[in-house]
Motif scaffolding. Structure first.
Motif, PDB file in Angstrom:
ATOM      1  N   THR A 184     -30.483  18.143  -8.548  1.00 39.47           N
ATOM      2  CA  THR A 184     -31.122  18.925  -9.496  1.00 39.47           C
ATOM      3  C   THR A 184     -32.741  18.924  -9.333  1.00 39.47           C
ATOM      4  OG1 THR A 184     -31.197  17.077 -10.962  1.00 39.47           O
ATOM      5  CG2 THR A 184     -29.336  18.669 -11.305  1.00 39.47           C
ATOM      6  N   GLY A 185     -33.272  18.204  -8.461  1.00 41.67           N
ATOM      7  CA  GLY A 185     -34.611  17.985  -8.354  1.00 41.67           C
ATOM      8  C   GLY A 185     -35.025  18.900  -7.209  1.00 41.67           C
ATOM      9  N   TYR A 235     -24.601  30.699 -14.231  1.00 39.06           N
ATOM     10  CA  TYR A 235     -25.780  30.941 -14.096  1.00 39.06           C
ATOM     11  C   TYR A 235     -26.224  32.303 -15.247  1.00 39.06           C
ATOM     12  CZ  TYR A 235     -25.555  28.386 -10.104  1.00 39.06           C
ATOM     13  OH  TYR A 235     -25.331  27.253  -9.310  1.00 39.06           O
ATOM     14  N   ILE A 276     -34.143  13.008 -13.208  1.00 35.43           N
ATOM     15  CA  ILE A 276     -33.634  12.482 -12.096  1.00 35.43           C
ATOM     16  C   ILE A 276     -34.157  10.801 -12.127  1.00 35.43           C
ATOM     17  CG2 ILE A 276     -33.823  12.122  -9.291  1.00 35.43           C
ATOM     18  CD1 ILE A 276     -33.569  14.993  -9.077  1.00 35.43           C
ATOM     19  N   ALA A 328     -37.270  17.203 -11.504  1.00 37.72           N
ATOM     20  CA  ALA A 328     -36.184  17.842 -12.402  1.00 37.72           C
ATOM     21  C   ALA A 328     -36.914  17.505 -13.731  1.00 37.72           C
ATOM     22  CB  ALA A 328     -34.728  17.569 -12.395  1.00 37.72           C
ATOM     23  N   PRO A 360     -43.698  29.973 -19.448  1.00 38.21           N
ATOM     24  CA  PRO A 360     -43.523  28.627 -18.870  1.00 38.21           C
ATOM     25  C   PRO A 360     -44.255  28.483 -17.461  1.00 38.21           C
ATOM     26  CG  PRO A 360     -41.510  29.948 -18.863  1.00 38.21           C
ATOM     27  CD  PRO A 360     -42.535  30.787 -19.294  1.00 38.21           C
ATOM     28  N   THR A 376     -35.109  27.330  -3.769  1.00 37.03           N
ATOM     29  CA  THR A 376     -34.773  27.757  -5.075  1.00 37.03           C
ATOM     30  C   THR A 376     -33.295  26.796  -5.708  1.00 37.03           C
ATOM     31  OG1 THR A 376     -32.795  29.129  -4.456  1.00 37.03           O
ATOM     32  CG2 THR A 376     -35.000  30.244  -4.955  1.00 37.03           C
ATOM     33  N   THR A 415     -33.533  22.491 -10.338  1.00 43.48           N
ATOM     34  CA  THR A 415     -33.814  23.245 -11.683  1.00 43.48           C
ATOM     35  C   THR A 415     -34.893  24.345 -11.613  1.00 43.48           C
ATOM     36  OG1 THR A 415     -33.538  20.956 -12.574  1.00 43.48           O
ATOM     37  CG2 THR A 415     -34.349  22.261 -14.086  1.00 43.48           C
ATOM     38  N   ASP A 416     -34.315  25.430 -12.265  1.00 43.91           N
ATOM     39  CA  ASP A 416     -35.441  26.612 -12.473  1.00 43.91           C
ATOM     40  C   ASP A 416     -36.286  26.342 -13.617  1.00 43.91           C
ATOM     41  OD1 ASP A 416     -34.743  29.834 -13.889  1.00 43.91           O
ATOM     42  OD2 ASP A 416     -36.404  29.063 -12.771  1.00 43.91           O
ATOM     43  N   PRO A 417     -37.582  26.237 -13.157  1.00 44.65           N
ATOM     44  CA  PRO A 417     -38.534  25.600 -14.253  1.00 44.65           C
ATOM     45  C   PRO A 417     -38.849  26.620 -15.312  1.00 44.65           C
ATOM     46  CG  PRO A 417     -39.676  26.395 -12.259  1.00 44.65           C
ATOM     47  CD  PRO A 417     -38.060  26.646 -11.983  1.00 44.65           C
ATOM     48  N   MET A 418     -38.290  27.681 -15.137  1.00 48.80           N
ATOM     49  CA  MET A 418     -38.368  28.796 -16.394  1.00 48.80           C
ATOM     50  C   MET A 418     -37.473  28.668 -17.286  1.00 48.80           C
ATOM     51  SD  MET A 418     -40.192  32.403 -14.815  1.00 48.80           S
ATOM     52  CE  MET A 418     -41.133  32.688 -16.448  1.00 48.80           C
ATOM     53  N   THR A 419     -36.228  28.539 -17.003  1.00 46.99           N
ATOM     54  CA  THR A 419     -35.181  28.476 -17.953  1.00 46.99           C
ATOM     55  C   THR A 419     -34.668  27.090 -17.926  1.00 46.99           C
ATOM     56  OG1 THR A 419     -33.490  28.989 -16.109  1.00 46.99           O
ATOM     57  CG2 THR A 419     -34.624  30.838 -17.136  1.00 46.99           C
ATOM     58  N   GLY A 420     -34.697  26.254 -17.216  1.00 45.62           N
ATOM     59  CA  GLY A 420     -34.284  24.982 -17.243  1.00 45.62           C
ATOM     60  C   GLY A 420     -32.979  24.822 -16.558  1.00 45.62           C
ATOM     61  N   THR A 421     -32.144  26.160 -16.071  1.00 49.30           N
ATOM     62  CA  THR A 421     -31.011  26.246 -15.362  1.00 49.30           C
ATOM     63  C   THR A 421     -30.830  25.400 -14.184  1.00 49.30           C
ATOM     64  OG1 THR A 421     -30.795  28.447 -16.361  1.00 49.30           O
ATOM     65  CG2 THR A 421     -29.016  27.695 -15.347  1.00 49.30           C
ATOM     66  N   VAL A 422     -29.975  24.859 -13.867  1.00 50.16           N
ATOM     67  CA  VAL A 422     -29.916  24.239 -12.460  1.00 50.16           C
ATOM     68  C   VAL A 422     -28.939  25.022 -11.460  1.00 50.16           C
ATOM     69  CG1 VAL A 422     -29.171  22.342 -11.241  1.00 50.16           C
ATOM     70  CG2 VAL A 422     -29.957  21.880 -13.497  1.00 50.16           C
ATOM     71  N   ARG A 423     -29.720  25.387 -10.537  1.00 51.29           N
ATOM     72  CA  ARG A 423     -29.076  26.331  -9.339  1.00 51.29           C
ATOM     73  C   ARG A 423     -28.514  25.920  -8.289  1.00 51.29           C
ATOM     74  NH1 ARG A 423     -33.940  30.669  -9.493  1.00 51.29           N
ATOM     75  NH2 ARG A 423     -35.065  28.599  -8.784  1.00 51.29           N
ATOM     76  N   PHE A 424     -27.312  26.096  -7.917  1.00 49.49           N
ATOM     77  CA  PHE A 424     -26.776  25.668  -6.608  1.00 49.49           C
ATOM     78  C   PHE A 424     -26.518  24.092  -6.314  1.00 49.49           C
ATOM     79  CE2 PHE A 424     -26.433  30.129  -5.623  1.00 49.49           C
ATOM     80  CZ  PHE A 424     -27.913  30.596  -5.948  1.00 49.49           C
ATOM     81  N   ASP A 425     -26.504  23.455  -7.427  1.00 46.63           N
ATOM     82  CA  ASP A 425     -26.466  22.112  -7.175  1.00 46.63           C
ATOM     83  C   ASP A 425     -25.053  21.442  -6.754  1.00 46.63           C
ATOM     84  OD1 ASP A 425     -26.024  20.777 -10.456  1.00 46.63           O
ATOM     85  OD2 ASP A 425     -25.522  22.559  -9.776  1.00 46.63           O
TER      86      ASP A 425
END
Lengths: 322, 501, 154
Positions: free
Chosen positions: B198-199, C30, A81, A77, A188, B178, B181-191
């Motif tokens: 988040t990793g 989201y 992390i 991340a 990105p 998926t 962390t989404d590398p394109m937006t920085g949003t964290v998904r389904f954590d």
């Protein structure tokens, strides 16, 4: 059946007894700091810039500190992390963080993270790498003017690669957007190798990253985000000369969790400063093409806070702060 | 000519040979232990390279690279749990061979196939590295997307008879990739609020969980079934030449697939082994018997995953862009020595690079020797009574998933995948597609979204033959394979129905 | 259990899980602005995947009704449940008292549980193996393993 249960119980006790007898001599004795090994957390994978830098200073730092140093890689991340783990550690000086600018000055603005820049007490800055905007030798964007003119004529078409959302190359794009009042297209990628590949493959037009990669990939430097021209690239104009007074640099520094006792921080600071002046370390760093640039805790704190505030402003204006 | 003899001289110096031997043995052992993995093996060796001379240091790292990829096959064959994700496809035919008591032949096939793949790709590397690297540069996001779509069709190849469930498993795998962390937006998904997630799910703990824990749980739940052990032939046996010649096409095809997949940055040995296996399922001489302990399956998987080693070095050495995660760490071994990887590597350091090539060939040969010597020892493990073996495997697996990054959370991730794998197996769902999804998912998503970014949201522009010929061709192939598989499945289902009535 | 039941149970679970994840994916957290996501939300691909697997699960469900009669082997639930609990206990214990002290009891319990109950070999293996693994990882591979609160390395 009972005899069986008793023998199992005895066997278990026997095992534990043997284990403890064998391991007892290894129990640590009480002494001053440091009296056991120190763990240095690197929030990136092995072989990356921060990791290599840490491993380069590890042997001499260990000698100067008087304790074994164990490097622990905790990637994930975008470095958050491992950094979170370091922030959570006991502030006794036995867990230290060595890390770059991103996780502590940029990532906290993008999302909810269980730490912030002030979750750490700075020990000292180790190295600094100025960002340089670059393109390929065959690209049609050779000067900053080319980019600005091109972007003004066709907004949102010049493809600028970055190593991910919120990374320093991304900050450079935002800074350029703001300073010149243009719209660049941000692509990105996952990590700087992918971004360089895109640049070399023609998918991206421009990329901003540390100067070391210019000779590696035979790139063309457009401008450097520093106050003075880089000694290795005297022909590359600085952003300041071109009228945009922004300095963006990636740095690596050492931190400890907030609340670590002053005496411990002093010991670490002294050891770090001594290490960074050591000839063997300087030779290694020259091999890695890293520029040592030590700053003491107070100066480093001011420097890091400056970056933190600047990044927040840029991200906020771009609408990226949650 | 003197260049070659100078290179050979540098490579056979005692210090270099010793480094290679230590690296090979170390790599085989770390590869065979569940979890850990090639990246960790090289990471452990990195501090030692600080004080070494250049050629021995490079030789050490190369030896570890080749042998760790091979080492994973040993545990895949012996206990149905791949030591590294790169050997996941080896289990499909390796373990059935063990169950038939032919473990000596299995190890023999795997070792020889690995060495062939390694040497094949090294030769290609030596002859054509710069040209191939330039070709690799033409694979941008859209081409990569098309290629990964084609690779995903290999899910069909590993889901014998249960394509619907296999596809669902594959989709689950891509979905699990998926998380984080989404590398394109920085949003964290389904954590779900768990910061450690988040990793995302790391691949090695997931693979240890899916296969090591999943396998142990399966065996524990079947304890009272027939646990008579077939007579185990321990040792190391290479099958006669005739058997090899029957399968030569698969051997060469898998080596080519492995080399090619290695050359493209971003994809690695696990991808290559699944694609090669799937291709062999489609076109191999003994394709009907694949999955029942047929050596052709072993050849497909092991040749291709070792062929990736040479292929991945092409972009790494010729361009300075790592071909996979392992070569990324290897590049730092070069940097430590003061050698800057990049487009000028060959010009600036020709002697070192030539010596490295020779070292790579010697490493592969050494692999055969080490494998042949260690195999009789290691295969004796199978003679241990199953309760002991399973208990020890559990301990090793827990340590293996912990050791990757020193986070106990990863062990819990493994357990989660292990329980999930057991439930999937209970419902007859194949597990391999989950790994395929996990491995290919991130690149699939990244290339898809990058491509959409470049074409400004126009998906169909991806396959414009004028702009992206390669992508167009690959996509045609993908659609053809999907259509053909679906047709065949429906045909088989209808035939079964006719027979039943 | 029958193959039809297998497929039915699997497809129903997948549909339920899919529905739950879909609900999670459309939560406001989201939603991102166009500046951030370049036109495609972060849950764009996940939703496609979830949708596809729900559709395929439905097909599987329908097909499963025709396969109700085919038999497949069963398994021992209780044994496995206990074993999984044992493993969870082991990992939990490991975080508290370190690798070595938790692995030895675990090894003993696991071997005994799975049927190998000869006291002396169990005791020897249960001590020797974790010690060997501990030594190999901590001193040779230099990978620290969780240690107990009483010593600095064990």
């Amino acid at each position: 059946m009972r005899k069986f249960k008793v023998s199992i119980g005895m066997a278990a006790c026997l095992c534990l007894g043997i284990a403890m007898a064998v391991s007892a001599p290894l129990a640590a004795a009480k002494a001053d700091y440091p009296d056991k090994h120190v763990t240095v957390i690197v929030a990136w994978g092995a072989g990356g810039g921060t990791d290599l830098l840490t491993r380069a200073i590890q042997p001499i730092l260990s000698k100067n500190l008087g304790a074994d140093i164990v490097v622990k890689n905790l990637p994930g991340a975008a470095g958050t992390i491992g950094t979170a783990q370091a922030a959570r550690a006991k502030p006794d000086g036995y867990t230290v963080l060595i890390g770059p600018a991103g996780p502590v000055t940029t990532q906290p603005h993008l999302r909810d993270i269980p730490y912030d820049l002030d979750s750490f007490d700075p020990v000292g800055r180790i190295a600094i790498n100025v960002m340089v905007t670059m393109s390929t030798k065959e690209s049609k964007y050779k000067t900053l003017n080319d980019i600005i003119e091109g972007a003004k004529a066709n907004p949102n078409t010049i493809r600028c690669a970055s190593s991910g959302a919120g990374t320093l190359p991304h900050i450079a794009i935002l800074a350029l957007n703001k300073a010149a009042g243009i719209q660049l297209k941000h692509l990105p990628y996952k990590g700087s190798s992918n971004a360089v590949k895109a640049l070399l493959g023609g998918e991206a037009d421009v990329f901003s990253d540390q100067a070391q990669i210019i000779p590696r990939y035979d790139l063309h430097a457009i401008a450097s985000w520093s106050a003075e021209r880089l000694p290795d690239y005297p022909n590359v104009p600085t952003m300041k000369e071109l009228g945009y007074d922004f300095q963006i640099a990636n740095w690596n520094g050492m931190f400890v969790p907030r609340g670590t006792p002053e005496t411990v921080i002093d010991t670490l600071t002294t050891a770090l400063e001594k290490t960074l002046a050591d000839k063997a370390v300087l030779d290694e760093m020259a091999k890695l093409k890293v520029d040592i640039s030590y700053l003491d805790p107070q100066a480093f704190k001011t420097f890091a806070e400056g970056d933190y505030v600047r990044n927040r402003e840029l991200l906020k204006e771009a609408g990226l702060v949650k | 000519m003197e260049q070659i003899s100078a290179a050979i001289a540098a490579a056979v110096m005692p210090g270099t040979l010793l480094a290679m031997l230590v690296g090979t043995v170390f790599g085989v052992i770390v590869g065979a232990l569940p979890g850990l993995g090639s990246v960790l093996a090289i990471t452990i060796a990195l501090p030692f390279t600080f004080g070494m001379d250049t050629v021995p240091a490079i030789a050490l790292v190369l030896a570890i690279y080749c042998s760790s990829v091979y080492g994973g096959s040993i545990s895949a064959i012996l206990i149905n749990t791949p030591g590294t994700p790169q050997s996941a496809a080896t289990m499909l035919d390796g373990f059935p061979m063990t169950k038939q008591g032919k473990v000596d032949y299995a190890i023999g096939w795997a070792t020889t196939a690995s060495v062939f793949g390694g040497i094949f790709s090294t030769v290609i590397l030596i002859i054509m590295a710069p040209q191939l690297a330039r070709f690799a540069l033409r694979f941008n996001s859209i081409e990569t997307f098309a290629l990964i779509s084609l690779s995903l069709t290999c899910i069909a190849g590993v889901s014998r008879g249960t394509i619907l469930k296999g596809v669902i498993a594959g989709l689950v795998g891509i979905f699990l990739a998926t998380v984080g962390t989404d590398p394109m937006t920085g949003t964290v998904r389904f954590d779900f609020g768990v910061f450690e997630l988040t990793g995302g799910f790391k691949l090695i703990p997931a693979v240890v969980g899916l296969f090591a824990f999943g396998e142990v749980f399966s065996r524990v739940s079947k304890r009272h079934d027939a646990s008579q052990q077939v007579d185990m032939n321990v040792g190391f046996r290479v099958a006669p030449l005739r058997e090899w010649l029957l399968r030569w096409k698969t051997l060469v095809r898998s080596a080519v697939i492995g080399t090619f997949v290695g050359i493209l940055p971003g994809t690695g040995a696990s991808t290559a082994s699944f694609i090669a296996y799937s291709e062999t399922k489609r076109a191999g001489r003994f394709k009907e018997k694949l999955g029942t302990g047929e050596p052709e399956g072993l050849i497909a998987s092991e040749t291709s995953n070792n062929a990736v080693t040479g292929g991945a070095l092409v972009p790494t050495l010729a361009l300075g862009i790592p071909g996979d995660a392992v070569t990324a760490v290897m590049m730092s071994a070069l940097i430590i020595q003061g050698i800057q990887p990049g487009v000028r590597l060959f010009e600036d350091n020709p002697e070192t690079m030539n010596a490295a090539f020779v070292a790579l060939i010697i490493c592969n040969i050494m692999l055969f020797a080490v494998g042949a010597l260690l195999a009789p020892l290691i295969t004796r493990v199978l003679r241990i009574p199953e309760p002991i073996l399973l208990a020890l495997v559990m301990i090793l697996s827990v340590v293996g998933s912990y050791g990757v990054s020193g986070a106990v959370f990863d062990v819990f991730v493994s357990l989660f995948f292990g329980v999930g794998a057991f439930l999937f197996r209970l419902c007859g769902v194949p597990i391999a597609p989950i790994v395929i999804g996990l491995v290919l998912g991130p690149i699939f998503e990244e290339s898809l979204r990058q491509g959409l970014l470049i074409t400004d949201g126009d998906f169909l522009a991806f396959f414009d033959p004028r702009e992206h010929v390669i992508a167009f061709v690959l996509m045609l192939l993908t659609v053809a394979i999907i259509a053909f598989s679906t047709w065949r499945e429906i045909g088989a289902a209808m035939r079964k129905k006719k027979e039943a009535t | 259990m029958s193959k039809g039941f297998q497929d039915c149970a699997f497809s129903v679970s997948m549909i339920v899980i899919g529905a739950w994840l879909w609900w999670e994916a459309i939560q406001p957290r989201y939603q991102t602005s166009a500046a951030q996501d370049y036109g495609f939300s972060p849950t764009f691909l996940p939703r496609i995947l979830i949708g596809m697997w729900i559709v395929i699960s439905l097909i599987l469900l329908i097909r499963s009704f025709g396969l109700w009669s085919r038999r497949v082997s069963g398994s021992e639930w209780k044994t496995l449940g206990l074993f999984v609990a044992l493993v969870f206990a082991y990992v939990g214990l490991m975080t508290q008292i370190g690798f070595l002290f938790s692995s030895i009891p675990f090894a003993i319990c696991a071997m005994w549980f799975m049927g190998f109950r000869r006291a002396l070999p169990v005791a020897l293996i249960a001590t020797a193996f974790p010690l060997a693994v501990w030594y190999g990882f901590v001193f040779i591979l230099k990978i620290p393993l969780p240690y107990s609160p009483w010593f600095s390395q064990i």
